[in-house]
Design an enzyme around this catalytic site. Structure first.
Site, short mmCIF file in Angstrom:
data_model
loop_
_atom_site.label_atom_id
_atom_site.label_comp_id
_atom_site.label_asym_id
_atom_site.label_seq_id
_atom_site.Cartn_x
_atom_site.Cartn_y
_atom_site.Cartn_z
N HIS A 62 -4.95 -10.17 8.29
CA HIS A 62 -3.51 -10.09 7.97
C HIS A 62 -2.74 -10.19 9.27
CE1 HIS A 62 -4.44 -8.95 3.81
NE2 HIS A 62 -5.44 -8.26 4.34
N ASP A 152 -4.66 -11.53 -2.32
CA ASP A 152 -5.13 -10.33 -1.64
C ASP A 152 -3.99 -9.39 -1.29
OD1 ASP A 152 -7.38 -8.86 -0.41
OD2 ASP A 152 -6.18 -9.10 1.39
N ASP A 306 -10.87 -7.76 7.42
CA ASP A 306 -9.68 -7.28 6.70
C ASP A 306 -8.69 -6.64 7.71
OD1 ASP A 306 -7.87 -6.64 4.72
OD2 ASP A 306 -9.13 -5.14 3.73
N PHE A 324 -2.65 1.67 3.49
CA PHE A 324 -4.09 1.44 3.57
C PHE A 324 -4.40 0.46 4.69
CE2 PHE A 324 -3.42 2.34 -1.01
CZ PHE A 324 -4.44 3.24 -1.27
ZN LIG Z 1 -7.72 -6.98 -0.18
#
Ligand SMILES: [Zn+2]
Length: 431
Positions: A62, A152, A306, A324
């Site tokens: 990300h 996602d 991630d 998160f």
């Molecule tokens: Zn995810």
């Protein structure tokens, strides 16, 4: 000038290579791999004691641009990737606003061309605004350079919508990446449902919230023939579903994060540490062990980080309110080397497969091989280097990592992208 990587342990199971050799790079391509190559006319990099593998790819990051450039940008995320040993990353589309059109994909491609020291491949949204209601412009996004599609951040909740997305993706022969989370089962859970959530007095999220979507999406992939990639698997049950699907010949691949491999909910003992709050949550020691086993036997194809940058002010809140996720690009290689390679659970060939070869295969990216004619995308690792994880040494704008303070073993010293250094002697090269 040509570049010669001299005397490293060159590892690439695609060409059945694991031996001390030289690698000659010419015009952005690998010209030759062999023993005692002629150094005349070459800049020589001594790779003695180093491991030379195809450039690592993190297919799940990300980057926060556009929208949250205070947390990360394409420029800083790419620098963090290079520091971590990755020659390429795939950028998830859940930015503000989501990447759901050809024009937005073009923005990422153009910004990456100007700002990024490593390759950045955009992933487009499956549905408009990632709302799960209508198909996004998948064809237009592919034309602009998207390499896969995902909602996602949250999963597509409707099975019918997922089927439509997969039918469409199948027509274009592209990959759907599933964030497997049934929201009606996950509810407001912030940690794994079980003894730890009870003792912490926090709402639990059960493993079955993931597993029902893993099962559903495997069935829909079988029905539609779509290539499916399952993101950040967290439970033994999910790994078993993938094992069965592969045995039946379904086109499915899967990833696991370093934090799900090397941490479990027992890390919470006595601490409400928001740096351990991730989605899916850290599960039991049994789940963690099953994920390691599934990675080692090839059921789970890849390690993906991630990488999720968040601000300190956001993480340092009540547990329920904190976001998160953790950053991952700069700690993945040392974590895998320390926990799996140095302990001889994982060979360097398996390492190359999990971090370089399988991620490209999952998304149909151009193959990179340690053989003549291939793009010279290469990662060089010093397996013996000691790495102290220090927040103020991160290239990422964000430092939300539970691994800060650890001393690990093994790190990337060089990353080469298309024949050019992105990382050299452990330092990121300026564009
Ligand atoms: Zn995810």
């Amino acid at each position: 000038m040509n570049l010669l990587l001299k005397g490293g342990r060159v590892v690439d199971p695609q060409v059945e290579l694991d031996q001390v050799a030289d690698v000659l790079i010419k015009d952005g391509l690998i010209a030759e791999v062999g023993v005692d190559l002629d150094t005349a006319g070459c800049e020589v990099l001594d790779c003695t004691g180093r491991v030379v593998v195809p450039g690592l790819v993190d297919l799940h990051v990300h980057l926060r641009e556009p929208g949250r450039e205070d947390l990360e940008t394409i420029r800083t995320g790419a620098r963090a990737a290079a520091r971590g040993g990755f020659s390429a990353v795939c950028a998830m589309p859940n930015t503000v606003s989501p990447i759901d059109s050809g024009a937005k994909v073009r923005f990422i491609v153009e910004r990456a061309a100007a700002d990024a020291i490593v390759r950045v491949h955009p992933i487009g949204a499956c549905t408009t605004g990632q709302k799960g209601e209508s198909l996004a412009e998948i064809g237009d996004m592919l034309a602009e350079g998207a390499v896969a599609f995902s909602d996602d951040g949250r999963g597509v909740q409707s099975a019918g919508m997922t089927r439509r997305v997969m039918d469409y993706a199948k027509a274009f022969e592209t990959t759907i990446i599933s964030h497997c989370e049934d929201e009606s089962l996950a509810a407001s859970g912030v940690v794994n449902e079980g003894a730890v959530s009870t003792s912490m007095g926090l709402a639990g999220q059960p493993a079955i919230a993931e597993e029902v979507i893993v099962a559903r999406d495997i069935m829909l992939a079988e029905l539609t023939g779509c290539r499916l990639h399952l993101a950040h698997l967290s439970s033994a049950g999910s790994a078993e579903l993938v094992r069965q699907a592969k045995a039946r010949g379904i086109r499915v691949s899967a990833e696991v994060t370093p934090h799900h491999l090397f941490l479990d909910e027992n890390a919470f003992a006595g601490r409400y540490d928001t740096y351990l709050k991730m989605n899916p949550p850290l599960r039991t020691a049994n789940d963690r062990e099953a994920l390691v086993a599934a990675l080692l036997d090839g059921t789970i194809d890849c390690v993906a980080t991630d990488h999720a940058p968040h601000g300190l002010h956001e993480k340092e809140r009540e547990f329920e309110l904190a976001p998160f996720g953790i950053t991952g690009l700069e700690t993945a290689v040392p974590l895998v080397v320390t926990n799996l390679v140095a302990t001889e659970k994982m060979s360097w060939s398996q390492f190359a497969r999990a971090l370089a070869i399988a991620p490209r295969a999952a998304l149909g990216l151009v193959e990179v091989k340690m053989a003549s004619g291939s793009d010279a995308d290469i990662t060089i690792i010093d397996p013996e280097a000691e790495v102290k994880v220090e927040a103020d040494r991160f290239e990422s704008k964000s430092v939300n990592s539970p691994f800060v303070g650890l001393t690990l073993k093994g790190r990337a010293t060089e990353v080469i992208v298309g024949g050019r250094f992105a990382l050299r002697s452990g330092e990121v090269v300026s564009l």
